[in-house]
Write an enzyme that holds these catalytic residues in place. Structure first.
Site, PDB file in Angstrom:
ATOM      1  N   GLY A   1       0.762  -1.234   0.028  1.00 57.27           N
ATOM      2  CA  GLY A   1       0.161   0.041   0.129  1.00 57.27           C
ATOM      3  C   GLY A   1       0.787   1.151  -0.044  1.00 57.27           C
ATOM      4  O   GLY A   1       0.264   2.307   0.568  1.00 57.27           O
TER       5      GLY A   1
ATOM      6  N   ARG B   1     -14.240 -15.130  -8.125  1.00 58.55           N
ATOM      7  CA  ARG B   1     -14.285 -13.701  -8.619  1.00 58.55           C
ATOM      8  C   ARG B   1     -15.867 -13.444  -8.853  1.00 58.55           C
ATOM      9  O   ARG B   1     -15.951 -12.211  -8.669  1.00 58.55           O
ATOM     10  CB  ARG B   1     -13.557 -13.862 -10.022  1.00 58.55           C
ATOM     11  CG  ARG B   1     -13.119 -12.435 -10.627  1.00 58.55           C
ATOM     12  CD  ARG B   1     -12.536 -12.042 -11.877  1.00 58.55           C
ATOM     13  NE  ARG B   1     -13.078 -12.676 -13.119  1.00 58.55           N
ATOM     14  CZ  ARG B   1     -12.572 -12.488 -14.248  1.00 58.55           C
ATOM     15  NH1 ARG B   1     -11.352 -12.151 -14.259  1.00 58.55           N
ATOM     16  NH2 ARG B   1     -13.221 -13.080 -15.285  1.00 58.55           N
TER      17      ARG B   1
ATOM     18  N   ASN C   1       1.587   2.994  -2.681  1.00 59.30           N
ATOM     19  CA  ASN C   1       0.705   3.958  -3.407  1.00 59.30           C
ATOM     20  C   ASN C   1      -0.299   4.562  -2.885  1.00 59.30           C
ATOM     21  O   ASN C   1      -0.506   5.945  -2.801  1.00 59.30           O
ATOM     22  CB  ASN C   1       0.390   3.291  -4.858  1.00 59.30           C
ATOM     23  CG  ASN C   1       1.614   3.246  -5.715  1.00 59.30           C
ATOM     24  OD1 ASN C   1       2.166   4.387  -6.390  1.00 59.30           O
ATOM     25  ND2 ASN C   1       2.181   2.107  -6.037  1.00 59.30           N
TER      26      ASN C   1
ATOM     27  N   LEU D   1      -5.649  -7.305 -19.962  1.00 58.70           N
ATOM     28  CA  LEU D   1      -4.789  -7.218 -19.012  1.00 58.70           C
ATOM     29  C   LEU D   1      -3.910  -6.025 -19.037  1.00 58.70           C
ATOM     30  O   LEU D   1      -3.271  -5.846 -20.513  1.00 58.70           O
ATOM     31  CB  LEU D   1      -3.645  -8.537 -18.865  1.00 58.70           C
ATOM     32  CG  LEU D   1      -2.579  -8.336 -17.870  1.00 58.70           C
ATOM     33  CD1 LEU D   1      -3.145  -8.207 -16.564  1.00 58.70           C
ATOM     34  CD2 LEU D   1      -2.094  -9.765 -18.088  1.00 58.70           C
TER      35      LEU D   1
ATOM     36  N   HIS E   1       0.859   0.721 -13.539  1.00 61.14           N
ATOM     37  CA  HIS E   1       1.509  -0.621 -13.799  1.00 61.14           C
ATOM     38  C   HIS E   1       3.018  -0.319 -14.275  1.00 61.14           C
ATOM     39  O   HIS E   1       3.523   0.776 -14.540  1.00 61.14           O
ATOM     40  CB  HIS E   1       1.035  -1.053 -15.450  1.00 61.14           C
ATOM     41  CG  HIS E   1       1.554  -2.486 -15.803  1.00 61.14           C
ATOM     42  ND1 HIS E   1       1.640  -3.508 -15.150  1.00 61.14           N
ATOM     43  CD2 HIS E   1       2.264  -2.504 -16.693  1.00 61.14           C
ATOM     44  CE1 HIS E   1       2.432  -4.432 -15.777  1.00 61.14           C
ATOM     45  NE2 HIS E   1       3.229  -3.780 -16.585  1.00 61.14           N
TER      46      HIS E   1
END
Ligand code: GRF
Length: 204
Positions: free
Chosen positions: A12, A58, A14, A137, A102
């Protein structure tokens, strides 16, 4: 002030960087797919409502996340080190409202182990990207990028360490640009200060 939900899976850092700039936006909820991670402790220390969702199933996890999002009605969802792949059904529901950070210069090196793959290819420049999320992705409209140079003695670890502080700045400044409405969608086109964003903003 815009409301943000942050998704995390790990330490965490960020999230912590985003929380430091909270005068520009409000983080109303943090969602994690893992229990007992450092990032949840960061949320708790800042008294931000936080939820752990078991992501083994999911569809179920995304249903719970959807309920939270619908209740909180955030303007933006930030994936900050969130390591699960979201379904197209989910990303479409919140189209143009989810961003991800990313650690590579997308479209190069989507997926995992970006630092090692950059080294294996003898690249001299590496970096990170913030982009809107679609069903693929590490894919979707790029917003901003930051760069680092790769030296011959770098390892995956030194690259990750060099990049992470730049990632923090990249993510917080990008979120601020969205919060201040300098970056916004109009007719499915991403605009920066009123003009189409044709190449990523560079934030160093
Ligand atoms: C960052 O490098 C991010 O780009 C990657 O995972 C890391 C998350 O770090 N996807 P943290 O949990 O924010 O410290």
């Amino acid at each position: 002030m815009i409301k943000i939900i942050v998704f995390i899976s790990g330490r965490g850092s960020n999230l912590k960087a985003l929380l430091k700039n909270e005068n520009e936006y409000q983080i109303c909820h943090v969602i994690s797919d893992k229990p007992d991670i450092e990032g949840l402790a960061v949320a708790q220390a800042h008294e931000v409502i936080n939820s752990y969702i078991n992501w083994q199933d999911r569809s179920r996890a995304e249903r719970i996340a959807t309920d939270i999002i619908n209740n909180e009605a955030p303007d933006l969802i930030v994936l900050a080190g969130f390591m699960k792949i979201l379904s197209t059904e989910f990303t479409e529901k919140f189209r143009n409202r989810i961003i991800n950070i990313h650690p590579s210069l997308l479209p190069d090196y989507p997926g995992l182990n970006t630092h090692q793959r950059v080294l294996d290819d003898n690249q001299t420049i590496h970096g990170a990207t913030v982009h809107y999320v679609d069903g693929l992705l590490d894919h979707g409209q790029t917003i901003s990028q930051t760069h680092i140079s790769v030296n011959h003695n770098d390892t995956a670890e030194t690259l990750a360490n060099k990049l992470i502080t730049k990632e923090h700045k990249l993510l917080t400044q990008t979120v601020c640009l969205i919060a201040n409405q300098q970056i916004y969608w109009h007719n499915n086109c991403l605009l920066y200060n009123g003009k189409a964003l044709t190449k990523p903003l560079v934030i160093e």
